[in-house]
Design a protein around this motif. Structure first.
Motif, PDB file in Angstrom:
ATOM      1  N   TRP A 160       0.835  -1.214   0.000  1.00 44.39           N
ATOM      2  CA  TRP A 160       0.000   0.000   0.000  1.00 44.39           C
ATOM      3  C   TRP A 160       0.865   1.257   0.000  1.00 44.39           C
ATOM      4  N   VAL A 161       1.947   1.201   0.787  1.00 42.96           N
ATOM      5  CA  VAL A 161       2.854   2.363   0.819  1.00 42.96           C
ATOM      6  C   VAL A 161       3.406   2.601  -0.578  1.00 42.96           C
ATOM      7  N   LEU A 162       3.823   1.523  -1.229  1.00 48.67           N
ATOM      8  CA  LEU A 162       4.403   1.642  -2.573  1.00 48.67           C
ATOM      9  C   LEU A 162       3.374   2.171  -3.573  1.00 48.67           C
ATOM     10  N   LEU A 163       2.171   1.619  -3.541  1.00 48.18           N
ATOM     11  CA  LEU A 163       1.131   2.067  -4.480  1.00 48.18           C
ATOM     12  C   LEU A 163       0.792   3.535  -4.265  1.00 48.18           C
ATOM     13  N   ALA A 164       0.730   3.952  -2.978  1.00 47.19           N
ATOM     14  CA  ALA A 164       0.431   5.369  -2.690  1.00 47.19           C
ATOM     15  C   ALA A 164       1.570   6.245  -3.217  1.00 47.19           C
ATOM     16  N   GLY A 165       2.803   5.816  -2.992  1.00 44.61           N
ATOM     17  CA  GLY A 165       3.961   6.603  -3.465  1.00 44.61           C
ATOM     18  C   GLY A 165       3.969   6.721  -4.978  1.00 44.61           C
ATOM     19  N   LEU A 166       3.644   5.621  -5.650  1.00 40.88           N
ATOM     20  CA  LEU A 166       3.635   5.650  -7.122  1.00 40.88           C
ATOM     21  C   LEU A 166       2.506   6.541  -7.634  1.00 40.88           C
ATOM     22  N   LEU A 167       1.342   6.459  -6.943  1.00 44.62           N
ATOM     23  CA  LEU A 167       0.213   7.288  -7.385  1.00 44.62           C
ATOM     24  C   LEU A 167       0.545   8.776  -7.227  1.00 44.62           C
ATOM     25  N   LEU A 168       1.170   9.119  -6.100  1.00 38.88           N
ATOM     26  CA  LEU A 168       1.588  10.514  -5.901  1.00 38.88           C
ATOM     27  C   LEU A 168       2.558  10.937  -6.996  1.00 38.88           C
ATOM     28  N   GLN A 169       3.451  10.029  -7.329  1.00 40.52           N
ATOM     29  CA  GLN A 169       4.489  10.361  -8.310  1.00 40.52           C
ATOM     30  C   GLN A 169       3.901  10.607  -9.701  1.00 40.52           C
ATOM     31  N   VAL A 170       3.040   9.695 -10.165  1.00 42.73           N
ATOM     32  CA  VAL A 170       2.492   9.883 -11.511  1.00 42.73           C
ATOM     33  C   VAL A 170       1.486  11.049 -11.535  1.00 42.73           C
ATOM     34  N   SER A 171       0.802  11.287 -10.399  1.00 44.78           N
ATOM     35  CA  SER A 171      -0.125  12.425 -10.368  1.00 44.78           C
ATOM     36  C   SER A 171       0.666  13.727 -10.464  1.00 44.78           C
ATOM     37  N   ALA A 172       1.768  13.813  -9.722  1.00 45.92           N
ATOM     38  CA  ALA A 172       2.602  15.025  -9.798  1.00 45.92           C
ATOM     39  C   ALA A 172       3.143  15.196 -11.219  1.00 45.92           C
ATOM     40  N   GLY A 173       3.549  14.081 -11.837  1.00 45.92           N
ATOM     41  CA  GLY A 173       4.059  14.149 -13.212  1.00 45.92           C
ATOM     42  C   GLY A 173       2.991  14.675 -14.160  1.00 45.92           C
ATOM     43  N   ALA A 174       1.750  14.191 -13.984  1.00 44.20           N
ATOM     44  CA  ALA A 174       0.657  14.644 -14.859  1.00 44.20           C
ATOM     45  C   ALA A 174       0.369  16.123 -14.631  1.00 44.20           C
ATOM     46  N   TYR A 175       0.409  16.551 -13.366  1.00 47.77           N
ATOM     47  CA  TYR A 175       0.165  17.966 -13.045  1.00 47.77           C
ATOM     48  C   TYR A 175       1.216  18.849 -13.718  1.00 47.77           C
ATOM     49  N   ILE A 176       2.463  18.409 -13.645  1.00 45.35           N
ATOM     50  CA  ILE A 176       3.551  19.189 -14.259  1.00 45.35           C
ATOM     51  C   ILE A 176       3.331  19.275 -15.772  1.00 45.35           C
ATOM     52  N   THR A 177       2.951  18.146 -16.368  1.00 45.20           N
ATOM     53  CA  THR A 177       2.727  18.139 -17.821  1.00 45.20           C
ATOM     54  C   THR A 177       1.630  19.121 -18.204  1.00 45.20           C
ATOM     55  N   LEU A 178       0.559  19.152 -17.375  1.00 44.23           N
ATOM     56  CA  LEU A 178      -0.577  20.012 -17.717  1.00 44.23           C
ATOM     57  C   LEU A 178      -0.308  21.487 -17.438  1.00 44.23           C
ATOM     58  N   PHE A 179       0.358  21.777 -16.315  1.00 37.79           N
ATOM     59  CA  PHE A 179       0.459  23.180 -15.890  1.00 37.79           C
ATOM     60  C   PHE A 179       1.819  23.816 -16.135  1.00 37.79           C
ATOM     61  N   TYR A 180       2.821  23.027 -16.465  1.00 39.32           N
ATOM     62  CA  TYR A 180       4.142  23.585 -16.804  1.00 39.32           C
ATOM     63  C   TYR A 180       4.564  23.003 -18.148  1.00 39.32           C
ATOM     64  N   ARG A 181       3.907  23.454 -19.197  1.00 47.17           N
ATOM     65  CA  ARG A 181       4.040  22.844 -20.517  1.00 47.17           C
ATOM     66  C   ARG A 181       5.490  22.728 -20.986  1.00 47.17           C
ATOM     67  N   TRP A 182       5.684  21.854 -21.949  1.00 51.92           N
ATOM     68  CA  TRP A 182       6.965  21.633 -22.617  1.00 51.92           C
ATOM     69  C   TRP A 182       8.041  21.158 -21.633  1.00 51.92           C
ATOM     70  N   GLY A 183       7.598  20.331 -20.707  1.00 53.24           N
ATOM     71  CA  GLY A 183       8.536  19.792 -19.709  1.00 53.24           C
ATOM     72  C   GLY A 183       9.658  19.010 -20.343  1.00 53.24           C
ATOM     73  N   SER A 184       9.371  18.341 -21.462  1.00 57.31           N
ATOM     74  CA  SER A 184      10.428  17.536 -22.080  1.00 57.31           C
ATOM     75  C   SER A 184      11.575  18.428 -22.526  1.00 57.31           C
ATOM     76  N   MET A 185      11.291  19.720 -22.722  1.00 58.90           N
ATOM     77  CA  MET A 185      12.357  20.639 -23.131  1.00 58.90           C
ATOM     78  C   MET A 185      13.041  21.267 -21.919  1.00 58.90           C
ATOM     79  N   TRP A 186      12.261  21.826 -21.012  1.00 63.80           N
ATOM     80  CA  TRP A 186      12.945  22.523 -19.909  1.00 63.80           C
ATOM     81  C   TRP A 186      13.582  21.546 -18.924  1.00 63.80           C
ATOM     82  N   TYR A 187      13.124  20.287 -18.922  1.00 62.25           N
ATOM     83  CA  TYR A 187      13.738  19.270 -18.053  1.00 62.25           C
ATOM     84  C   TYR A 187      15.234  19.134 -18.350  1.00 62.25           C
TER      85      TYR A 187
END
Ligand code: FES
Length: 399
Positions: A123-150
């Protein structure tokens, strides 16, 4: 978030992962598995596991390339259409991974048989992974062109960690969600030895040569009854003691090796490379008040790695006399901006920052003017000192 976290937490996580991973491998080798629950429930598992693994594996791979081949990555993104395609593919893969992970979580909740074999660490692992991919999706949506500025922000920070010369200042100016995403990734790495994540390193090729008749009875309290494993009835033999000592020594050595850079950072022993003049080219043919992109090769030395790196700069010959040389990196989040000859201004495609010919911001989120680089002209030839500056902050601070 204090910069020190971005040097210490990654190494602490690596120490735990390497030392703990080695210890678990030798002390409890048969627990190196994904503990698949496919036999208990396989319908939802398919819809969870397949999208999750395809999505996350490719996304992880895309996070790694800019760390080790930044020039290739920048070239791939130098065309706006290609950049858009990468952004779309990345977003689609992210959605695929989130869909798969949610299916896996729901399966663990809704399937009684799968829930029965789900541990707290699962459960700890699943929660950590969910937080991680959710943060990644948020960054993609609200800080566009992440593949470039990364490639200009988090990737150099990760590279500095691999080079054992941590540069947390490269990431501390980024938005909190990006910093969280970065640190949570290392927390997940630290969880590695305590969870089923160890299956990443499970490559079952030993089945090719392992004698088929070997039977292993593996479970809590069953060591004494092991068949074919040399069980000794629970006593500590000299061989067993020696084996444990070797495991501890190996784990400890691996831990110390990965801890050294963190300690080095704490005692502030990181080296700074000096700036050198690089020959860029002839300024004779440069037009007046019409910026030209010029490139040059430069020898780069980071830690123990030497390589030739191609850089480009914007050179402006001013009608009033003299030149201006600008770094090609947008001070907002690090994309490459372009000169628009019709509008007579520089424009960044990522978030729409616009700059005058002398680098002043006239529109968009850029927090400061374009970064100028030191230059000199000798016998009609331009020489530049290449340097990089932190993005996302109002002050021009050298990286
Ligand atoms: Fe955001 Fe340039 S990177 S405007």
């Amino acid at each position: 978030m204090a910069p020190v976290y971005f040097a210490v937490i990654p190494y602490a996580a690596m120490v735990i992962a390497v030392a703990g991973g080695i210890y678990r491998y030798f002390a409890d080798r048969f627990s190196y598995s994904s503990f698949s629950s496919q036999l208990l429930e396989d319908q939802t598992l398919f819809w969870g596991s397949v999208p999750w693994h395809y999505g996350i594996t490719i996304i992880l791979f895309a996070h790694v390339i800019p760390i080790f081949a930044p020039s290739l990555w920048v070239w791939l993104h130098s065309d706006p259409m290609r950049m858009l395609i990468f952004e779309l593919i990345g977003s689609a893969l992210g959605l695929l991974a989130i869909f798969g992970l949610l299916a896996l979580i729901l399966r663990r909740i809704l399937s009684r048989r799968a829930a029965a074999v789900t541990s707290v660490m699962d459960w700890v692992l699943l929660a950590g992974l969910l937080l991680q991919v959710s943060a990644g999706a948020y960054i993609t949506l609200f800080y566009r062109w992440g593949s470039m500025w990364y490639v200009y922000t988090a990737a150099p920070w990760l590279r500095s960690l691999f080079m054992f010369s941590p540069r947390p200042d490269l990431i501390t100016a980024l938005p909190w969600v990006v910093r969280f995403h970065a640190l949570n990734a290392f927390v997940l790495i630290g969880l590695f030895p305590f969870t089923r994540l160890v299956h990443i390193f499970t490559v079952p090729v030993s089945y090719l040569w392992r004698p088929y008749q070997v039977v292993i009875w593996n479970g809590p309290g069953r060591e004494a009854g092991a068949i074919g494993t040399g069980g000794n009835g629970g006593g500590v033999t000299r061989r067993g003691f020696f084996r444990k000592a070797v495991i501890w020594a190996l784990s400890g050595a691996a831990g110390i090796v990965t801890a050294v850079p963190a300690l080095r950072f704490i005692i502030n022993a990181q080296p700074l490379s000096g700036l050198v003049w690089s020959k860029v080219g002839d300024v004779g043919p440069l037009p007046v008040d019409s910026p030209v992109s010029m490139n040059f090769e430069m020898r780069s030395t980071e830690a123990y790695m030497h390589q030739m790196v191609l850089h480009d700069v914007w050179v402006v010959r001013r009608s009033a006399g003299g030149f201006a040389v600008f770094s090609p990196i947008c001070p907002h989040l690090g994309c490459h901006y372009k000169w628009d000859p019709e509008m007579a201004h520089f424009e960044c495609p990522c978030h729409g920052s616009v700059f005058t010919i002398d680098g002043r911001v006239i529109a968009g989120p850029a927090p400061r003017p374009l970064d100028t680089l030191p230059y000199r002209i000798e016998n009609g030839t331009l020489y530049v000192k290449w340097e990089r500056f932190q993005v996302g902050i109002p002050k021009k601070v050298r990286v």
